[in-house]
Design an enzyme around this catalytic site. Structure first.
Site, mmCIF file in Angstrom:
data_model
loop_
_atom_site.group_PDB
_atom_site.id
_atom_site.type_symbol
_atom_site.label_atom_id
_atom_site.label_comp_id
_atom_site.label_asym_id
_atom_site.label_seq_id
_atom_site.Cartn_x
_atom_site.Cartn_y
_atom_site.Cartn_z
ATOM 1 N N PHE A 149 25.643 -2.184 -11.123
ATOM 2 C CA PHE A 149 25.478 -1.037 -12.007
ATOM 3 C C PHE A 149 24.606 0.053 -11.408
ATOM 4 O O PHE A 149 24.710 1.216 -11.812
ATOM 5 C CB PHE A 149 24.864 -1.481 -13.349
ATOM 6 C CG PHE A 149 23.398 -1.855 -13.269
ATOM 7 C CD1 PHE A 149 22.414 -0.874 -13.306
ATOM 8 C CD2 PHE A 149 23.008 -3.189 -13.179
ATOM 9 C CE1 PHE A 149 21.070 -1.218 -13.232
ATOM 10 C CE2 PHE A 149 21.669 -3.530 -13.109
ATOM 11 C CZ PHE A 149 20.698 -2.538 -13.131
ATOM 12 N N LYS A 173 36.270 -4.497 -8.735
ATOM 13 C CA LYS A 173 35.733 -4.905 -10.031
ATOM 14 C C LYS A 173 34.350 -4.279 -10.146
ATOM 15 O O LYS A 173 33.366 -4.798 -9.642
ATOM 16 C CB LYS A 173 35.641 -6.433 -10.125
ATOM 17 C CG LYS A 173 35.704 -7.014 -11.553
ATOM 18 C CD LYS A 173 34.649 -6.513 -12.514
ATOM 19 C CE LYS A 173 33.282 -7.118 -12.239
ATOM 20 N NZ LYS A 173 32.272 -6.677 -13.295
ATOM 21 N N GLU A 176 30.454 -3.589 -15.441
ATOM 22 C CA GLU A 176 30.934 -3.295 -16.785
ATOM 23 C C GLU A 176 29.972 -2.383 -17.548
ATOM 24 O O GLU A 176 30.302 -1.890 -18.628
ATOM 25 C CB GLU A 176 31.138 -4.591 -17.568
ATOM 26 C CG GLU A 176 29.895 -5.399 -17.869
ATOM 27 C CD GLU A 176 29.476 -6.313 -16.726
ATOM 28 O OE1 GLU A 176 28.646 -7.218 -16.972
ATOM 29 O OE2 GLU A 176 29.962 -6.125 -15.585
ATOM 30 N N SER A 226 22.581 -9.284 -7.341
ATOM 31 C CA SER A 226 21.392 -10.126 -7.289
ATOM 32 C C SER A 226 21.610 -11.318 -6.363
ATOM 33 O O SER A 226 22.743 -11.719 -6.081
ATOM 34 C CB SER A 226 21.039 -10.618 -8.689
ATOM 35 O OG SER A 226 22.013 -11.547 -9.149
ATOM 36 N N CYS A 281 17.976 -1.808 -4.834
ATOM 37 C CA CYS A 281 17.664 -2.987 -4.015
ATOM 38 C C CYS A 281 16.787 -2.615 -2.829
ATOM 39 O O CYS A 281 16.186 -3.478 -2.200
ATOM 40 C CB CYS A 281 18.941 -3.678 -3.543
ATOM 41 S SG CYS A 281 19.902 -2.727 -2.346
ATOM 42 N N GLU A 382 12.217 -10.409 -8.143
ATOM 43 C CA GLU A 382 12.727 -9.048 -8.058
ATOM 44 C C GLU A 382 12.764 -8.483 -9.476
ATOM 45 O O GLU A 382 13.566 -8.904 -10.312
ATOM 46 C CB GLU A 382 14.127 -9.022 -7.450
ATOM 47 C CG GLU A 382 14.670 -7.609 -7.282
ATOM 48 C CD GLU A 382 16.093 -7.561 -6.744
ATOM 49 O OE1 GLU A 382 16.418 -6.594 -6.041
ATOM 50 O OE2 GLU A 382 16.867 -8.495 -7.028
#
Length: 497
Positions: A149, A173, A176, A226, A281, A382
């Site tokens: 995201f 993909k 969402e 992740s 990240c 994290e």
């Protein structure tokens, strides 16, 4: 309410599962759209469409592919503000940050426009009498990307431009949580002339992910997200005989030596820790202050942190927007609370922050934690939010030992005026991307992005030369055209003579 659908065969395709996910505006907290989750059959349809398209696309000329990509780049540039607005509306990041995301994605499109240079093979002539050997690279077939995201336009563009430029067809993909940007990219690809079925999107959740990982016609999977999910993606993909690159999480350290310009270091720590609300990240989440720099550096960071302007991403005055969901905001806040309980000093507390007129938005202020124990959850995990930890180290050797003991090895940086110390650091630190007086060392498009240790699963990094290698497979061709005068039978073992 608008429903975001799939994109299969060059057009929108309505979902049939009856399952939907909410898409929020993080600045208001209101659900403004919904996303149709794919069924297994819909994933299969996307893969079948991509497989059929590969029959011609994989054989298409480099000239045709690059012409389409050049046109796509032109359209992307013309619509960059529109795409940035979609990102801001669904992710929450400020408009300038969203524009930067689009610009960095365009770097990879530009790299793909020059794919002819990257796909040049090798030829060795006369390796034996009238024998030549050539090496070429060819596409894999149908490849898939599963993206996060936090960069809904840039990370897909880390993948599909190189994949389709090298002759593959692609199934994406996206997250969402903010799917509209990638859907707009699909429309622009179609407008650029990309043949139907070369680029497809399936919206969804774990059902769609697992089917892509299991599908026998998907040759390779790229993932960014992740660490726990990256591990899962790698294991599942390898189990089903797929090539995989899975980029995981991070805990990026910024080492500040006593000779550094502390005002400059404080500015850069603010930018790297709190930009995009820390949902990167490559965000700096730990500053390691060496020697007696700690108190002064923390004071400078705190002074700047308290003056940051936090608000809706579409407000030009905002420097930082909200987090992606209410649940994530609350989780980030919990790390600040637990850090205080576990021995850290809370210098700036951003929990409980709200924006007037947007009280239901997913806002949180920035937090600065000093003297954080390395056993604290805020250091170990994290956080993926605007929380900066400061850890003290007596010497450079103590600092490098601390950084290298982390289970992650994504990015790191050193701030110093000492060239010898910087050179030593870049060789000794155990991380895939290193900055010298650069806090977020994300490589430009023609170098590859990726970390070490628990930040990367798979053998190859993403984009750059590694990206080209990932989406292609090598083939070596040995050729002999006998001279018409040659003849006879020789059953001996061939020799290089």
């Amino acid at each position: 309410m608008k429903t975001i659908t799939h994109w299969i065969g060059g057009k929108p395709v309505e979902g049939t599962s009856g399952r939907f996910g909410p898409v929020y505006n993080p600045a208001t907290g209101a659900q403004e759209k919904q996303i149709a989750f794919a069924t297994v059959d819909e994933v299969d349809a996307a893969v079948a469409t991509a497989k059929a398209a590969f029959e011609s696309w994989g054989q298409s000329s480099l000239a045709k592919r690059t012409a389409i990509l050049f046109k796509f780049r032109e359209l992307l540039d013309a619509h960059r503000d529109e795409i940035a607005e979609l990102i801001t509306a669904e992710h929450g990041k400020v408009h300038s940050d969203a524009l930067g995301e689009v610009a960095r994605g365009m770097e990879i499109v530009e790299l793909a426009c020059g794919i002819s240079e990257k796909l040049k093979g090798e030829l060795s002539t006369q390796v034996s009498t009238r024998v030549d050997v050539a090496s070429i690279r060819q596409p894999l077939g149908v490849v898939a990307g599963i993206t996060p995201f936090n960069f809904p336009a840039m990370v897909p563009m880390w993948m599909f431009p190189i994949a389709i430029a090298t002759g593959n067809t692609f199934v994406l993909k996206p997250s969402e949580k903010d799917p509209s940007a990638s859907f707009r990219l699909a429309e622009l690809l179609a407008e650029a002339g990309l043949p139907d079925g070369v680029f497809n999107i399936v919206q969804g959740d774990k059902v769609a992910v697992d089917r892509l990982l299991e599908h026998p016609d998907v040759a390779a999977v790229s993932f960014v997200g992740s660490t726990p999910i990256a591990k899962y993606i790698q294991l599942k993909a390898v189990e089903h005989d797929k090539r995989v690159q899975a980029l995981g999480g991070a805990k990026n350290h910024m080492l500040v030596l006593p000779d550094a310009d502390l005002d400059f270091a404080a500015d850069q720590a603010i930018n790297a820790a709190y930009g995009s609300a820390g949902e990167r990240c490559m965000a700096v989440s730990v500053v390691v202050a060496v020697g007696d720099t700690g108190d002064e550096l923390v004071a400078k960071i705190a002074e700047r942190a308290k003056n940051l302007r936090i608000g809706p991403g579409d407000d030009p005055a905002s420097e930082m927007g909200p987090l992606i969901t209410r649940e994530h905001r609350d989780k980030v806040a919990s790390y600040v609370t637990s850090a205080a309980e576990q021995g850290a000093e809370v210098v700036v507390d951003g929990t409980g922050y709200s924006v007037e007129g947007h009280e239901d938005g997913f806002f949180i202020g920035v937090s600065l934690l000093d003297k954080v124990p390395v056993t604290a959850d805020a250091y170990q995990d994290e956080i993926f939010g605007p929380v900066l930890c400061v850890v003290r180290a007596d010497t450079y050797d103590d600092a490098i030992k601390l950084i290298n003991s982390s289970r992650w090895g994504n990015g790191t940086a050193i701030f110093t005026r000492d060239g010898g110390a910087a050179r030593r650091f870049q060789l000794e630190v155990q991380a895939g991307m290193v900055g010298v007086n650069v806090p977020i060392p994300v490589p430009v498009g023609y170098h590859s992005f990726g970390g070490w240790k628990d930040s990367l699963f798979g053998d190859l990094h993403i984009y750059g030369n590694d990206g080209v290698a990932f989406y292609t497979q090598g083939k070596v061709i040995t050729t002999r055209w006998p001279d018409p005068a040659d003849g006879g039978i020789n059953l001996g073992f061939p020799s290089n003579s």
